[in-house]
Design an enzyme around this catalytic site. Structure first.
Site, PDB file in Angstrom:
ATOM      1  N   ALA A 104     -65.076  48.215 -52.014  1.00  0.00           N
ATOM      2  CA  ALA A 104     -63.738  48.553 -52.800  1.00  0.00           C
ATOM      3  C   ALA A 104     -62.652  47.443 -52.246  1.00  0.00           C
ATOM      4  O   ALA A 104     -62.897  47.154 -51.007  1.00  0.00           O
ATOM      5  CB  ALA A 104     -63.000  49.889 -52.302  1.00  0.00           C
ATOM      6  N   GLU A 137     -75.500  50.349 -56.738  1.00  0.00           N
ATOM      7  CA  GLU A 137     -75.242  50.717 -58.232  1.00  0.00           C
ATOM      8  C   GLU A 137     -73.805  50.132 -58.389  1.00  0.00           C
ATOM      9  O   GLU A 137     -72.876  50.319 -57.601  1.00  0.00           O
ATOM     10  CB  GLU A 137     -75.371  52.151 -58.415  1.00  0.00           C
ATOM     11  CG  GLU A 137     -76.657  52.620 -58.083  1.00  0.00           C
ATOM     12  CD  GLU A 137     -77.080  52.826 -56.641  1.00  0.00           C
ATOM     13  OE1 GLU A 137     -78.391  53.241 -56.496  1.00  0.00           O
ATOM     14  OE2 GLU A 137     -76.255  53.200 -55.857  1.00  0.00           O
ATOM     15  N   ASN A 142     -68.048  47.865 -65.327  1.00  0.00           N
ATOM     16  CA  ASN A 142     -67.465  46.902 -64.269  1.00  0.00           C
ATOM     17  C   ASN A 142     -68.027  45.511 -64.351  1.00  0.00           C
ATOM     18  O   ASN A 142     -68.773  45.272 -63.331  1.00  0.00           O
ATOM     19  CB  ASN A 142     -67.536  47.631 -62.913  1.00  0.00           C
ATOM     20  CG  ASN A 142     -66.509  46.754 -61.989  1.00  0.00           C
ATOM     21  OD1 ASN A 142     -66.176  45.733 -62.118  1.00  0.00           O
ATOM     22  ND2 ASN A 142     -66.292  47.520 -60.782  1.00  0.00           N
ATOM     23  N   TYR A 149     -71.830  40.072 -58.225  1.00  0.00           N
ATOM     24  CA  TYR A 149     -73.204  40.575 -57.586  1.00  0.00           C
ATOM     25  C   TYR A 149     -74.374  39.638 -58.024  1.00  0.00           C
ATOM     26  O   TYR A 149     -75.163  38.979 -57.257  1.00  0.00           O
ATOM     27  CB  TYR A 149     -73.642  41.914 -57.832  1.00  0.00           C
ATOM     28  CG  TYR A 149     -72.655  43.022 -57.397  1.00  0.00           C
ATOM     29  CD1 TYR A 149     -71.976  42.890 -56.306  1.00  0.00           C
ATOM     30  CD2 TYR A 149     -72.456  44.226 -58.106  1.00  0.00           C
ATOM     31  CE1 TYR A 149     -70.869  43.822 -55.859  1.00  0.00           C
ATOM     32  CE2 TYR A 149     -71.368  45.201 -57.716  1.00  0.00           C
ATOM     33  CZ  TYR A 149     -70.884  44.925 -56.641  1.00  0.00           C
ATOM     34  OH  TYR A 149     -69.872  45.943 -56.121  1.00  0.00           O
TER      35      TYR A 149
END
Length: 182
Positions: A104, A137, A142, A149
């Site tokens: 986050a 995950e 998103n 990623y």
């Protein structure tokens, strides 16, 4: 009753001994502190989650306490800007997989490379623990995180239906293969 007892005993446990050395990293000329999280950070992490996830709180105080005191090998790091936690990431070792439990970054700090920095540190931790993969995950909605990623070498593996309890949203399961030395 057992939950209450467990919570009380965890509060009285000795302070965690950091296994990750606190360091200052320059990103685009801005100094950020990278350090290991402790139980004392949990209140801040809950606030940060609410900011990042539009009021939702994927992890509770007890979830953080449980993870921080887990006997499984794990690393939870944060990035501080001027003494304020602005990002965090967790990685848990499970067999030969380093699983990213959460990442986050406060909205005002996104796009600065803090998420990449944390994921690179998690990967280094996974490699030190002889992992062959790094997995995570991410919400199907998103797309920004998915792009990050992919840029860092993760590939899609599967879709997990209804993975997120609070919204019943599906998750994209992603993996990065580490065994070839990338």
């Amino acid at each position: 009753m057992l939950k209450k007892f467990k919570a009380l005993t965890q509060r009285w446990q000795p302070k965690q001994i950091p296994t990750y050395e606190r360091q200052v990293r320059l990103i685009a000329g801005q100094p950020y502190v990278l350090r290991q999280l402790t139980n004392e950070d949990i209140k801040t992490l809950i606030f940060l989650q609410k900011e990042v996830y539009a009021g939702n709180m994927p992890w509770t105080r007890s979830a953080f306490l449980s993870e921080f005191s887990s006997p499984m090998r794990h690393l939870y790091l944060c990035v501080e800007d001027k003494g304020k936690v602005v990002a965090f990431c967790g990685c848990r070792i499970h067999g030969t997989d380093g699983h990213i439990t959460n990442v986050a970054v406060l909205p005002a700090f996104q796009g600065r490379g803090l998420g990449s920095l944390l994921l690179e540190e998690a990967e280094a931790f996974a490699r030190q623990n002889h992992c062959e993969t790094l997995s995570l995950e991410v919400r199907l909605s998103n797309r920004d995180a998915q792009r990050l990623y992919c840029k860092l070498g993760f590939v899609s593996r599967a879709i997990k239906k209804g993975y997120y309890d609070e919204t019943n949203e599906d998750a994209l399961d992603m993996v990065k293969f580490l065994e070839d030395g990338n």
